[in-house]
Design a protein around this motif. Structure first.
Motif, mmCIF file in Angstrom:
data_model
loop_
_atom_site.group_PDB
_atom_site.id
_atom_site.type_symbol
_atom_site.label_atom_id
_atom_site.label_comp_id
_atom_site.label_asym_id
_atom_site.label_seq_id
_atom_site.Cartn_x
_atom_site.Cartn_y
_atom_site.Cartn_z
ATOM 1 N N LEU A 303 0.829 -1.204 0.000
ATOM 2 C CA LEU A 303 0.000 0.000 0.000
ATOM 3 C C LEU A 303 0.862 1.252 0.000
ATOM 4 N N VAL A 304 1.898 1.273 0.827
ATOM 5 C CA VAL A 304 2.777 2.441 0.891
ATOM 6 C C VAL A 304 3.405 2.711 -0.471
ATOM 7 N N ASP A 305 3.866 1.658 -1.125
ATOM 8 C CA ASP A 305 4.478 1.824 -2.445
ATOM 9 C C ASP A 305 3.464 2.419 -3.429
ATOM 10 N N TRP A 306 2.229 1.914 -3.407
ATOM 11 C CA TRP A 306 1.195 2.439 -4.299
ATOM 12 C C TRP A 306 0.881 3.895 -3.968
ATOM 13 N N LEU A 307 0.763 4.204 -2.684
ATOM 14 C CA LEU A 307 0.435 5.568 -2.263
ATOM 15 C C LEU A 307 1.534 6.550 -2.646
ATOM 16 N N GLN A 308 2.786 6.126 -2.528
ATOM 17 C CA GLN A 308 3.899 7.019 -2.839
ATOM 18 C C GLN A 308 4.020 7.292 -4.332
ATOM 19 N N HIS A 309 3.404 6.451 -5.126
ATOM 20 C CA HIS A 309 3.469 6.642 -6.570
ATOM 21 C C HIS A 309 2.093 7.044 -7.129
ATOM 22 N N LYS A 310 1.190 6.087 -7.301
ATOM 23 C CA LYS A 310 -0.112 6.393 -7.920
ATOM 24 C C LYS A 310 -0.980 7.267 -7.016
ATOM 25 N N GLY A 311 -1.051 6.955 -5.734
ATOM 26 C CA GLY A 311 -1.874 7.756 -4.831
ATOM 27 C C GLY A 311 -1.410 9.200 -4.781
ATOM 28 N N THR A 312 -0.102 9.386 -4.691
ATOM 29 C CA THR A 312 0.463 10.733 -4.683
ATOM 30 C C THR A 312 0.176 11.456 -5.988
ATOM 31 N N ARG A 313 0.282 10.748 -7.090
ATOM 32 C CA ARG A 313 -0.017 11.361 -8.388
ATOM 33 C C ARG A 313 -1.476 11.773 -8.475
ATOM 34 N N ASN A 314 -2.370 10.941 -7.933
ATOM 35 C CA ASN A 314 -3.791 11.293 -7.923
ATOM 36 C C ASN A 314 -4.021 12.617 -7.205
ATOM 37 N N VAL A 315 -3.352 12.787 -6.051
ATOM 38 C CA VAL A 315 -3.538 14.005 -5.259
ATOM 39 C C VAL A 315 -2.920 15.209 -5.949
ATOM 40 N N THR A 316 -1.708 15.064 -6.443
ATOM 41 C CA THR A 316 -1.017 16.216 -7.042
ATOM 42 C C THR A 316 -1.685 16.649 -8.354
ATOM 43 N N GLU A 317 -2.209 15.696 -9.119
ATOM 44 C CA GLU A 317 -2.930 16.066 -10.336
ATOM 45 C C GLU A 317 -4.209 16.823 -9.990
ATOM 46 N N LEU A 318 -4.855 16.401 -8.917
ATOM 47 C CA LEU A 318 -6.067 17.084 -8.468
ATOM 48 C C LEU A 318 -5.740 18.504 -8.011
ATOM 49 N N THR A 319 -4.639 18.649 -7.293
ATOM 50 C CA THR A 319 -4.213 19.973 -6.832
ATOM 51 C C THR A 319 -3.987 20.908 -8.010
ATOM 52 N N LYS A 320 -3.374 20.396 -9.069
ATOM 53 C CA LYS A 320 -3.119 21.208 -10.261
ATOM 54 C C LYS A 320 -4.440 21.610 -10.930
ATOM 55 N N ILE A 321 -5.372 20.670 -11.021
ATOM 56 C CA ILE A 321 -6.672 20.968 -11.628
ATOM 57 C C ILE A 321 -7.418 22.017 -10.818
ATOM 58 N N LEU A 322 -7.343 21.918 -9.495
ATOM 59 C CA LEU A 322 -8.004 22.902 -8.636
ATOM 60 C C LEU A 322 -7.383 24.286 -8.814
ATOM 61 N N ALA A 323 -6.064 24.341 -8.924
ATOM 62 C CA ALA A 323 -5.390 25.628 -9.105
ATOM 63 C C ALA A 323 -5.859 26.319 -10.381
ATOM 64 N N GLU A 324 -6.218 25.518 -11.384
ATOM 65 C CA GLU A 324 -6.626 26.069 -12.677
ATOM 66 C C GLU A 324 -8.125 26.323 -12.780
ATOM 67 N N ASN A 325 -8.924 25.704 -11.895
ATOM 68 C CA ASN A 325 -10.373 25.755 -12.080
ATOM 69 C C ASN A 325 -11.185 26.220 -10.870
ATOM 70 N N ALA A 326 -10.673 26.033 -9.670
ATOM 71 C CA ALA A 326 -11.415 26.411 -8.461
ATOM 72 C C ALA A 326 -11.117 27.861 -8.072
ATOM 73 N N THR A 327 -11.922 28.397 -7.176
ATOM 74 C CA THR A 327 -11.737 29.766 -6.700
ATOM 75 C C THR A 327 -11.587 29.779 -5.178
ATOM 76 N N PRO A 328 -10.910 30.778 -4.609
ATOM 77 C CA PRO A 328 -10.748 30.857 -3.157
ATOM 78 C C PRO A 328 -12.090 30.859 -2.432
ATOM 79 N N TRP A 329 -12.124 30.236 -1.250
ATOM 80 C CA TRP A 329 -13.387 30.084 -0.515
ATOM 81 C C TRP A 329 -14.032 31.414 -0.189
ATOM 82 N N TYR A 330 -13.218 32.451 0.075
ATOM 83 C CA TYR A 330 -13.797 33.726 0.491
ATOM 84 C C TYR A 330 -14.436 34.488 -0.660
ATOM 85 N N GLU A 331 -14.204 34.068 -1.899
ATOM 86 C CA GLU A 331 -14.855 34.735 -3.029
ATOM 87 C C GLU A 331 -16.369 34.528 -2.991
ATOM 88 N N ALA A 332 -16.809 33.451 -2.336
ATOM 89 C CA ALA A 332 -18.245 33.220 -2.199
ATOM 90 C C ALA A 332 -18.911 34.336 -1.401
#
Length: 348
Positions: A303-332
């Motif tokens: 599990l650790v090996d998977w998390l350090q590779h695929k799991g980590t990639r899942n999170v970092t790709e999501l972070t990049k998508i959020l940076a490009e598409n989401a807005t700061p919470w206080y803008e609401a």
């Protein structure tokens, strides 16, 4: 836009829950009954004996490896106590307040809270926010939905008193249809939009709405070649996302709803393209579900090996998508300059 008043406690905790871009980039790991089912299925597959310790250890390991990459992590104390202990000190903690599941013998899928918890108790245990889930059908009888609305008001008011941000997850349903059916897919946009319109009201004191995307991605024309009939075009799906955003009067984020990682990423990009002003995600199974089978088969090291590779990639790709598409919470609320931080005693 009128000034938004927030207690200092809530304001400081919202900052703890968000990343440097003021976006909620959170990992959901509070699954209980569903995770136990997944684990048992994997144990049967490999001819091994199931134990609850494996659930505790799974949450501990995922939290240990992935929480440093997330702005916050959602955990339950019942099965996730080891995960709470293992999370990064810099990562915000959202704690589940509702019991898992619902009583299938009672109509309406009514919510209930963990009996030995309270907002203040969870704050003393380190919670930076609370979260509850309700199942909601806007067409259910008033005697059912009035209970859910009262539940939401009590929950929000309790969070107000404890100066703790309240996350409110809404999962729509119709007991006449399977949640994955074409019939339900056709009515889902209306249900999700009406749920947002109801619970975004000030009277509930909800701080963050955790919403489904207002469609079933399987039935968007061209998204899934295995289905014969679609329920909406991609342009219609974009329209629903924009309508959802336009209804919101407070921060809202998307839940992953167990869809594959690439589908969830596609949904978020579509929301950005639609101009939806969403403020982040609480991504659960889309991030770590593949690790369940590996954990049962190969143990912690696998599990650790998977998390350090695929799991980590899942999170970092999501972070990049959020940076490009989401807005700061206080803008609401019209931006940081439109928020007034006050002592809780001055709030109504």
């Amino acid at each position: 836009m009128a000034k938004k008043f927030l207690s200092k406690g809530k304001y400081d905790r919202m900052l703890k829950l968000t990343n440097n871009d003021a976006i909620i980039d959170a990992l959901a790991l509070d699954q209980r009954g569903s995770l136990v089912k997944m684990m048992k299925k994997a144990f049967e597959k490999y001819g091994k004996l199931f134990s609850m310790k494996m659930v505790y250890d799974f949450k501990q390991t995922v939290s240990e490896v992935l929480s440093p990459l997330s702005s916050a992590i959602l955990l339950d104390e019942q099965m996730g106590f080891k995960g709470i202990e293992a999370k990064s000190a810099d990562t915000g903690l959202i704690m589940s307040y509702e019991k898992t599941g619902y009583d299938a013998n009672e109509p309406g899928r009514l919510p209930s809270l963990i009996p030995d918890q309270s907002a203040q108790i969870m704050v003393t245990k380190g919670a930076d926010a609370l979260k509850v889930l309700i199942y909601y059908n806007p067409d259910d009888p008033d005697e059912i939905n009035d209970q859910k609305k009262a539940f939401a008001e009590r929950y929000g008011t309790e969070g107000l008193a404890a100066e703790t941000p309240t996350f409110f997850e809404i999962v729509t349903y119709d007991d006449r249809y399977d949640s994955k059916s074409l019939e339900f897919a056709k009515e889902k946009p209306d249900f999700v939009l009406r749920a947002m319109k109801e619970f975004t009201q000030d009277k509930y004191h909800i701080d963050v709405l955790k919403m489904e995307v207002p469609f079933n991605p399987t039935y968007i024309d061209g998204w899934d070649s295995s289905v014969d009939e679609s329920a909406y075009t991609e342009d219609q799906a974009k329209g629903y996302l924009k309508q959802l955003s336009d209804e919101a009067t407070r921060p809202f984020i998307f839940l992953s709803a167990g869809v594959p990682t690439d589908v969830f990423q596609h949904e978020l990009k579509l929301a950005g393209a639609a101009g939806a002003k969403f403020n982040g995600v609480l991504s659960g199974r889309a991030t770590w579900i593949e690790g369940v089978d590996l954990f049962v088969r190969d143990g912690r090291d696998g599990l650790v090996d998977w998390l350090q590779h695929k799991g980590t990639r899942n999170v970092t790709e999501l972070t990049k998508i959020l940076a490009e598409n989401a807005t700061p919470w206080y803008e609401a609320y019209g931006g940081l300059d439109n928020i007034q931080v006050v002592d809780v005693s001055n709030l109504n």
